[in-house]
Design an enzyme around this catalytic site. Sequence first.
Site, PDB file in Angstrom:
ATOM      1  N   ASN A  18       0.835  -1.208   0.000  1.00 54.91           N
ATOM      2  CA  ASN A  18       0.000   0.000   0.000  1.00 54.91           C
ATOM      3  C   ASN A  18       0.866   1.253   0.000  1.00 54.91           C
ATOM      4  O   ASN A  18       2.034   1.222   0.382  1.00 54.91           O
ATOM      5  CB  ASN A  18      -0.875   0.069   1.266  1.00 54.91           C
ATOM      6  CG  ASN A  18      -2.006  -0.926   1.258  1.00 54.91           C
ATOM      7  OD1 ASN A  18      -2.444  -1.380   0.209  1.00 54.91           O
ATOM      8  ND2 ASN A  18      -2.478  -1.272   2.443  1.00 54.91           N
ATOM      9  N   ASP A 253       3.612   7.046  17.637  1.00 55.38           N
ATOM     10  CA  ASP A 253       2.761   6.563  16.551  1.00 55.38           C
ATOM     11  C   ASP A 253       2.872   5.046  16.534  1.00 55.38           C
ATOM     12  O   ASP A 253       3.935   4.501  16.249  1.00 55.38           O
ATOM     13  CB  ASP A 253       3.224   7.165  15.219  1.00 55.38           C
ATOM     14  CG  ASP A 253       2.342   6.751  14.041  1.00 55.38           C
ATOM     15  OD1 ASP A 253       1.422   5.937  14.230  1.00 55.38           O
ATOM     16  OD2 ASP A 253       2.599   7.243  12.919  1.00 55.38           O
ATOM     17  N   ASP A 259       3.474  -5.175  12.615  1.00 54.18           N
ATOM     18  CA  ASP A 259       4.261  -5.667  11.480  1.00 54.18           C
ATOM     19  C   ASP A 259       5.749  -5.632  11.791  1.00 54.18           C
ATOM     20  O   ASP A 259       6.501  -6.523  11.364  1.00 54.18           O
ATOM     21  CB  ASP A 259       3.965  -4.836  10.234  1.00 54.18           C
ATOM     22  CG  ASP A 259       2.518  -4.950   9.792  1.00 54.18           C
ATOM     23  OD1 ASP A 259       1.927  -6.035   9.977  1.00 54.18           O
ATOM     24  OD2 ASP A 259       1.969  -3.959   9.279  1.00 54.18           O
TER      25      ASP A 259
END
Length: 315
Positions: A18, A253, A259
């Site tokens: 993405n 963040d 991941d």
Amino acid sequence: MNIHTSSRPKITVVGSANVDLTFRTPRLPIPGETFAGHSLHQGMGGKGANQAVVAARLGAEVAFVARVGNDGFATQAIDAYQADGINTTFIRHSDDQPTGTAAILVDDEAENCIIVVAGANAELTADDVRSAKAIITESDVVICQLETPVEAALEAFKLARAANVLTMLTPAPAELVTDELLSLCDVCVPNKTEIAAITGCGVETEADCVTAAEKLRQRGVRQVALTMGEEGVLVLDETGMSLIPATQVKAVDTTGAGDAFTGALAVSLAEGMSLASAASRAGIVAAISVTRVGTQTSFPSLEEINRWNQAEQTG
């Protein structure tokens, strides 16, 4: 398993690619509300790409099997993967779908919400995966997620299992998980929301989490690494259960932290570490990532991990 301890670990990732558009906001909006954000950042994302980038930065030899569009985002993404040393031979282009895109809102408390348009990711096929059979069967670990069709993940795991290659699954979205996929999964890396959806178990207490992890093992998964944020990681395998404490940092963040953990876990397992030791190391990688803004831009290099470990030992 094909574990190489004397050379670079070989990781193949089958999954999503993405472009991420990250909006920093004071708080997350409510329906119908418009207000000014702090900033906009464009970066690369997708669970598959994220995991590939982490593994590459930690020194692994990484191949990525994916689909992108025929657009500017695709060019930017492939250029970025190649800059990290990732083998992009098996990334195919779709003519009728754009590169997958995610809109990510992150507030001042580091909470986020994400909208994903799959685009070309939805066109990844079992044939695409079979085209990478030679590199899959030579890997130490094959990682899949479910932001691409489950048929692609199933084919990757079948090829890997036949070649005695370790299979690792991020079961997201959890509703796409099948018994067949779990039966081919050596290492499953869910978060609490995902494991609850898959097993139907509550996850309010540590005992609940152990029960849920045991249910995954009963459905064919060999090892479970349940990520629980600030509570740490619960690992369960044939030797028993361990709770790995989280590395304490100030989060800026949290996007992509899961991941970061999974990619690092794969590299550590490929290097011959036990599941508990691999989870401990992967937790450090994830912790460093949440101290920075962005997704792939937040993932540390092997040199940074080594410096972190040296600082911890001398501190």
